[in-house]
Motif scaffolding. Structure first.
Motif, PDB file in Angstrom:
ATOM      1  N   PRO A   1       0.800  -1.206  -0.061  1.00 54.40           N
ATOM      2  CA  PRO A   1      -0.002   0.000  -0.068  1.00 54.40           C
ATOM      3  C   PRO A   1       0.871   1.285   0.048  1.00 54.40           C
ATOM      4  O   PRO A   1       0.568   2.130  -0.579  1.00 54.40           O
ATOM      5  CB  PRO A   1      -0.888  -0.209   1.302  1.00 54.40           C
ATOM      6  N   GLY A   2       1.982   1.413   0.650  1.00 56.78           N
ATOM      7  CA  GLY A   2       2.830   2.454   0.624  1.00 56.78           C
ATOM      8  C   GLY A   2       3.065   2.782  -0.859  1.00 56.78           C
ATOM      9  O   GLY A   2       3.115   4.295  -1.002  1.00 56.78           O
ATOM     10  N   ALA A   3       3.418   2.046  -1.993  1.00 54.37           N
ATOM     11  CA  ALA A   3       3.672   2.435  -3.081  1.00 54.37           C
ATOM     12  C   ALA A   3       2.270   2.762  -3.953  1.00 54.37           C
ATOM     13  O   ALA A   3       2.265   3.344  -5.264  1.00 54.37           O
ATOM     14  CB  ALA A   3       4.546   1.467  -4.134  1.00 54.37           C
ATOM     15  N   LEU A   4       1.286   1.950  -3.439  1.00 55.65           N
ATOM     16  CA  LEU A   4      -0.105   1.974  -4.287  1.00 55.65           C
ATOM     17  C   LEU A   4      -0.984   3.008  -3.928  1.00 55.65           C
ATOM     18  O   LEU A   4      -2.032   3.547  -4.524  1.00 55.65           O
ATOM     19  CB  LEU A   4      -0.993   0.772  -4.107  1.00 55.65           C
ATOM     20  N   ILE A   5      -0.913   3.758  -2.464  1.00 56.10           N
ATOM     21  CA  ILE A   5      -1.623   4.618  -2.257  1.00 56.10           C
ATOM     22  C   ILE A   5      -2.100   5.990  -3.060  1.00 56.10           C
ATOM     23  O   ILE A   5      -2.921   6.454  -3.465  1.00 56.10           O
ATOM     24  CB  ILE A   5      -1.237   5.332  -0.739  1.00 56.10           C
ATOM     25  N   PRO A   6      -0.724   6.526  -3.640  1.00 52.89           N
ATOM     26  CA  PRO A   6      -0.815   7.516  -4.646  1.00 52.89           C
ATOM     27  C   PRO A   6      -1.518   7.523  -5.650  1.00 52.89           C
ATOM     28  O   PRO A   6      -2.656   8.109  -6.074  1.00 52.89           O
ATOM     29  CB  PRO A   6       0.652   8.168  -5.086  1.00 52.89           C
ATOM     30  N   TYR A   7      -1.676   5.997  -6.094  1.00 52.78           N
ATOM     31  CA  TYR A   7      -2.607   5.675  -7.481  1.00 52.78           C
ATOM     32  C   TYR A   7      -3.985   5.339  -6.973  1.00 52.78           C
ATOM     33  O   TYR A   7      -4.795   5.585  -7.697  1.00 52.78           O
ATOM     34  CB  TYR A   7      -1.882   4.474  -8.101  1.00 52.78           C
ATOM     35  N   MET A   8      -3.862   4.820  -5.722  1.00 53.81           N
ATOM     36  CA  MET A   8      -5.561   4.712  -5.241  1.00 53.81           C
ATOM     37  C   MET A   8      -6.129   6.011  -5.041  1.00 53.81           C
ATOM     38  O   MET A   8      -7.454   6.040  -5.391  1.00 53.81           O
ATOM     39  CB  MET A   8      -5.609   3.706  -3.933  1.00 53.81           C
ATOM     40  N   GLU A   9      -5.457   7.080  -4.532  1.00 49.48           N
ATOM     41  CA  GLU A   9      -6.048   8.174  -4.293  1.00 49.48           C
ATOM     42  C   GLU A   9      -6.648   8.784  -5.538  1.00 49.48           C
ATOM     43  O   GLU A   9      -7.568   9.463  -5.803  1.00 49.48           O
ATOM     44  CB  GLU A   9      -5.001   9.299  -3.536  1.00 49.48           C
ATOM     45  N   LYS A  10      -5.785   8.810  -6.714  1.00 46.32           N
ATOM     46  CA  LYS A  10      -6.029   9.278  -8.063  1.00 46.32           C
ATOM     47  C   LYS A  10      -7.276   8.429  -8.667  1.00 46.32           C
ATOM     48  O   LYS A  10      -8.036   9.356  -9.295  1.00 46.32           O
ATOM     49  CB  LYS A  10      -4.704   9.202  -8.974  1.00 46.32           C
TER      50      LYS A  10
ATOM     51  N   ILE B   1       4.832  -3.637  20.831  1.00 44.93           N
ATOM     52  CA  ILE B   1       4.577  -3.898  19.294  1.00 44.93           C
ATOM     53  C   ILE B   1       3.642  -2.931  18.719  1.00 44.93           C
ATOM     54  O   ILE B   1       3.631  -2.491  17.666  1.00 44.93           O
ATOM     55  CB  ILE B   1       4.049  -5.225  19.228  1.00 44.93           C
ATOM     56  N   PHE B   2       2.765  -2.188  19.605  1.00 38.32           N
ATOM     57  CA  PHE B   2       1.759  -1.056  19.097  1.00 38.32           C
ATOM     58  C   PHE B   2       2.703   0.188  18.604  1.00 38.32           C
ATOM     59  O   PHE B   2       2.639   0.718  17.487  1.00 38.32           O
ATOM     60  CB  PHE B   2       1.018  -0.614  20.023  1.00 38.32           C
ATOM     61  N   CYS B   3       3.760   0.299  19.494  1.00 39.72           N
ATOM     62  CA  CYS B   3       4.649   1.658  19.009  1.00 39.72           C
ATOM     63  C   CYS B   3       5.551   1.060  17.839  1.00 39.72           C
ATOM     64  O   CYS B   3       5.844   1.849  17.125  1.00 39.72           O
ATOM     65  CB  CYS B   3       5.295   2.079  20.164  1.00 39.72           C
ATOM     66  N   TYR B   4       5.920  -0.337  17.859  1.00 40.33           N
ATOM     67  CA  TYR B   4       6.750  -0.762  16.848  1.00 40.33           C
ATOM     68  C   TYR B   4       6.023  -0.710  15.436  1.00 40.33           C
ATOM     69  O   TYR B   4       6.602  -0.274  14.573  1.00 40.33           O
ATOM     70  CB  TYR B   4       7.519  -2.167  17.154  1.00 40.33           C
ATOM     71  N   GLN B   5       4.898  -1.475  15.480  1.00 46.56           N
ATOM     72  CA  GLN B   5       4.154  -1.550  14.215  1.00 46.56           C
ATOM     73  C   GLN B   5       3.894  -0.178  13.660  1.00 46.56           C
ATOM     74  O   GLN B   5       4.030  -0.020  12.384  1.00 46.56           O
ATOM     75  CB  GLN B   5       3.167  -2.521  14.376  1.00 46.56           C
ATOM     76  N   GLY B   6       3.428   0.867  14.535  1.00 49.84           N
ATOM     77  CA  GLY B   6       3.111   2.169  14.287  1.00 49.84           C
ATOM     78  C   GLY B   6       4.163   2.783  13.544  1.00 49.84           C
ATOM     79  O   GLY B   6       3.808   3.455  12.585  1.00 49.84           O
ATOM     80  N   ALA B   7       5.275   2.770  14.218  1.00 52.96           N
ATOM     81  CA  ALA B   7       6.587   3.334  13.436  1.00 52.96           C
ATOM     82  C   ALA B   7       6.782   2.876  12.125  1.00 52.96           C
ATOM     83  O   ALA B   7       6.938   3.385  11.065  1.00 52.96           O
ATOM     84  CB  ALA B   7       7.548   3.344  14.475  1.00 52.96           C
ATOM     85  N   GLU B   8       6.774   1.578  12.182  1.00 50.84           N
ATOM     86  CA  GLU B   8       7.356   0.798  11.044  1.00 50.84           C
ATOM     87  C   GLU B   8       6.403   0.974   9.854  1.00 50.84           C
ATOM     88  O   GLU B   8       7.047   1.509   8.721  1.00 50.84           O
ATOM     89  CB  GLU B   8       7.140  -0.603  11.112  1.00 50.84           C
ATOM     90  N   VAL B   9       4.883   0.882   9.925  1.00 51.51           N
ATOM     91  CA  VAL B   9       4.045   1.205   9.095  1.00 51.51           C
ATOM     92  C   VAL B   9       3.979   2.519   8.489  1.00 51.51           C
ATOM     93  O   VAL B   9       3.602   2.713   7.619  1.00 51.51           O
ATOM     94  CB  VAL B   9       2.563   0.486   9.443  1.00 51.51           C
ATOM     95  N   SER B  10       4.038   3.277   9.430  1.00 51.61           N
ATOM     96  CA  SER B  10       3.887   4.942   9.209  1.00 51.61           C
ATOM     97  C   SER B  10       5.253   5.204   8.236  1.00 51.61           C
ATOM     98  O   SER B  10       4.912   6.069   7.113  1.00 51.61           O
ATOM     99  CB  SER B  10       4.185   5.540  10.227  1.00 51.61           C
ATOM    100  N   ILE B  11       6.233   4.649   8.708  1.00 52.02           N
ATOM    101  CA  ILE B  11       7.480   5.015   7.470  1.00 52.02           C
ATOM    102  C   ILE B  11       7.241   4.549   6.255  1.00 52.02           C
ATOM    103  O   ILE B  11       7.321   5.048   5.310  1.00 52.02           O
ATOM    104  CB  ILE B  11       8.711   4.469   8.199  1.00 52.02           C
ATOM    105  N   SER B  12       6.930   3.098   6.310  1.00 50.02           N
ATOM    106  CA  SER B  12       6.397   2.516   5.103  1.00 50.02           C
ATOM    107  C   SER B  12       5.387   3.314   4.234  1.00 50.02           C
ATOM    108  O   SER B  12       5.386   3.212   3.030  1.00 50.02           O
ATOM    109  CB  SER B  12       6.248   0.931   5.232  1.00 50.02           C
ATOM    110  N   GLY B  13       4.388   3.595   4.842  1.00 46.19           N
ATOM    111  CA  GLY B  13       3.172   3.991   4.138  1.00 46.19           C
ATOM    112  C   GLY B  13       3.454   5.532   3.715  1.00 46.19           C
ATOM    113  O   GLY B  13       2.807   6.215   2.693  1.00 46.19           O
ATOM    114  N   TRP B  14       4.049   6.358   4.447  1.00 41.69           N
ATOM    115  CA  TRP B  14       4.119   7.983   4.388  1.00 41.69           C
ATOM    116  C   TRP B  14       5.335   8.373   3.967  1.00 41.69           C
ATOM    117  O   TRP B  14       5.389   9.648   3.683  1.00 41.69           O
ATOM    118  CB  TRP B  14       3.485   8.718   5.398  1.00 41.69           C
TER     119      TRP B  14
END
Length: 491
Positions: free
Chosen positions: A117-126, A318-331
């Motif tokens: 989704p990190g790479a697909l989000i800009p195209y999903m938004e469009k 893990i809440f904090c870990y996954q939050g940081a990991e997915v946030s970096i990957s997604g944004w």
């Protein structure tokens, strides 16, 4: 003559005496050789020259006259800390090689799903003409699926067994991918991510428990979560390559669907006899005070697992870990587009670099972290990741930021397997399935909440908010880690 004959007789008698046993020194702790049980029986059966035969007694240890006598001397069932079980390895029993491969491939598929989704989000938004806040709903429903799976993991394991539970998990994911490849309306996309979260949580907890109970658990967990990193590295590369060649974003999920079907078949083959190879630890035995012992109810086990201190702190960690990991990957790609003025095609591979760092970290640094000590290693790794996250925020250079993001991934990589090994050693075995499922499910909700908060704030003030959010999450990880109980090594 008589005296000589008597003296000769004395000499003849002495000549028949064998060498005497060596005398024990007063300061020696050695014991003389004791007769065996067979020799004692033979002595009892042989008539004695100077008296009646000894009464016959049973050889070996004495048999107690009643169960009460046995129970008074020592409990018939050892306590948890007294118990010792045979630890399986990845080669013993031999089918464990296939089981570990199956678990790694399932986590590989999970990585494909989470990183794309990190790479697909800009195209999903469009495609759907939506903004940051709306598209972030896919992270929310994904977390809801994780949370919904937490209380039913133990029940599914008890009712269906390991093989059928994993088959069910992969079937749920396959159904979600079928919806996505049809390129449905966006509300259906949101629902499909709910099913993906449910399926991933259902396969992640059993695979974590399996790997955590193998010999050298940190290395096994490093392979398991390193496979996740491989999938997360390849996912954005394939997704970016497809969308930049004018394929719809939904085309990527044909690949995920194929891998999921293969994993379904391999999981059934490798885990079909898992319960026979893994007997329960310390089965309940009858005693005079409790002749018909009953195992604790599932609700009791679930409550004990959810209220265990390690489960609570582990879930927050893990809440904090996954939050940081997915946030970096997604944004991070959106940040580089907005503040470093790069094109989506050029920086679409930065996410792949981040997950490549995660993968290398899990394969190369998990074993050194075990040698150094997981508690110390995690603190050093998190502090290093926070330092390089600051560089991404403060250095206005796209190439330098891409390298720093990769180093953040490298340092974060071994944190998850090292932390899971610590959690497994602190949670009792009877609570491990529910406890680790809760840690994975409730903790992974951070992979939804943090990206959602980032998306909402980015809509208002800009995507630079990614960095202070991640640094705050790193601080939360350290706070939870310091609060964990000490690991008591069994002697």
């Amino acid at each position: 003559m008589v005296s000589q004959r008597g003296f000769g007789t004395l000499i003849d008698i002495d000549s028949r005496i064998t060498d005497p046993p060596a005398a024990l020194k007063k300061d020696s702790h050695a014991l003389p050789d004791l007769p065996t049980a067979y020799e004692l029986d033979e002595l009892n059966r042989t008539p004695r020259d100077n008296g009646p035969p000894l009464p016959l007694t049973p050889s070996g240890g004495q048999t107690p006259r009643s169960l009460h006598e046995l129970e008074m001397s020592r409990p018939p069932t050892p306590e948890y800390h007294d118990a010792a079980e045979v630890v399986q390895t990845w080669t013993n029993p031999p089918i464990n090689k296939w089981r570990l491969l199956s678990a790694c491939l399932m986590n590989f598929g999970n990585g494909l799903n989470d990183a794309a989704p990190g790479a697909l989000i800009p195209y999903m938004e469009k495609d759907y003409k939506i903004g940051y806040a709306i598209v972030s709903l896919i992270f929310v429903t994904n977390a809801v699926g994780f949370i919904a799976a937490a209380p039913v993991n133990q029940l599914l394991q008890a009712r269906l067994g390991r093989a059928k539970t994993l088959v069910l998990a992969e079937s749920i994911m396959a159904a979600a991918y079928i919806m996505l490849v049809c390129r449905p309306p966006f509300p259906v996309v949101v629902v499909s991510f709910l099913f993906l979260g449910l399926g991933i949580a259902t396969n992640l907890a059993p695979n974590n428990v399996f790997s955590a109970n193998l010999a050298n658990a940190t290395t096994a967990l490093g392979c398991l979560h390193g496979s996740y990193g491989i999938g997360a590295t390849i996912g954005p590369l394939m997704a970016t390559a497809l969308v930049t060649h004018n394929h719809p974003w939904s085309t990527f999920y044909f690949i995920s669907l194929s891998i999921t079907i293969f994993n379904l078949l391999l999981a059934f083959f490798s885990f079909r006899n898992y319960e026979k190879d893994t007997p329960p630890l310390n089965p309940l035995r009858p005693t005079p005070s409790n002749p018909h012992p009953a195992p604790p109810s599932r609700s009791t086990l679930l409550k004990a697992a959810l209220t265990h201190k390690t489960t609570v702190l582990g879930a927050l960690f893990i809440f904090c870990y996954q939050g940081a990991e997915v946030s970096i990957s997604g944004w991070v790609i959106s940040f580089l587009i907005s503040y470093r003025h790069s094109s989506p095609a050029r920086v679409g591979y930065v996410t792949a670099g981040f997950w490549a760092g995660v993968t290398l970290g899990r394969f190369l640094l998990s074993h050194p972290a075990h040698r150094v000590g997981e508690k110390r290693a995690v603190v050093a790794l998190v502090l290093g990741a926070a330092a390089f996250q600051l560089l991404v925020w403060l250095v206005p250079n796209a190439v330098g930021d891409a390298v720093a993001v990769s180093v953040v991934g490298l340092l974060l990589g071994p944190v998850y397997p090292a932390a899971t090994a610590v959690f497994a050693s602190l949670i009792p075995k009877r609570l491990q399935m529910s406890g680790l499922a809760a840690v994975s499910a409730l903790g992974s909700s951070g992979g939804a909440v943090a990206p959602l908060v980032t998306g909402v704030l980015a809509q208002e003030v800009g995507t630079w908010v990614l960095h202070p959010i991640c640094i705050g999450l790193f601080a939360g990880m350290l706070g939870c880690w310091v609060g964990l109980p000490r690991i008591v090594k069994r002697e």
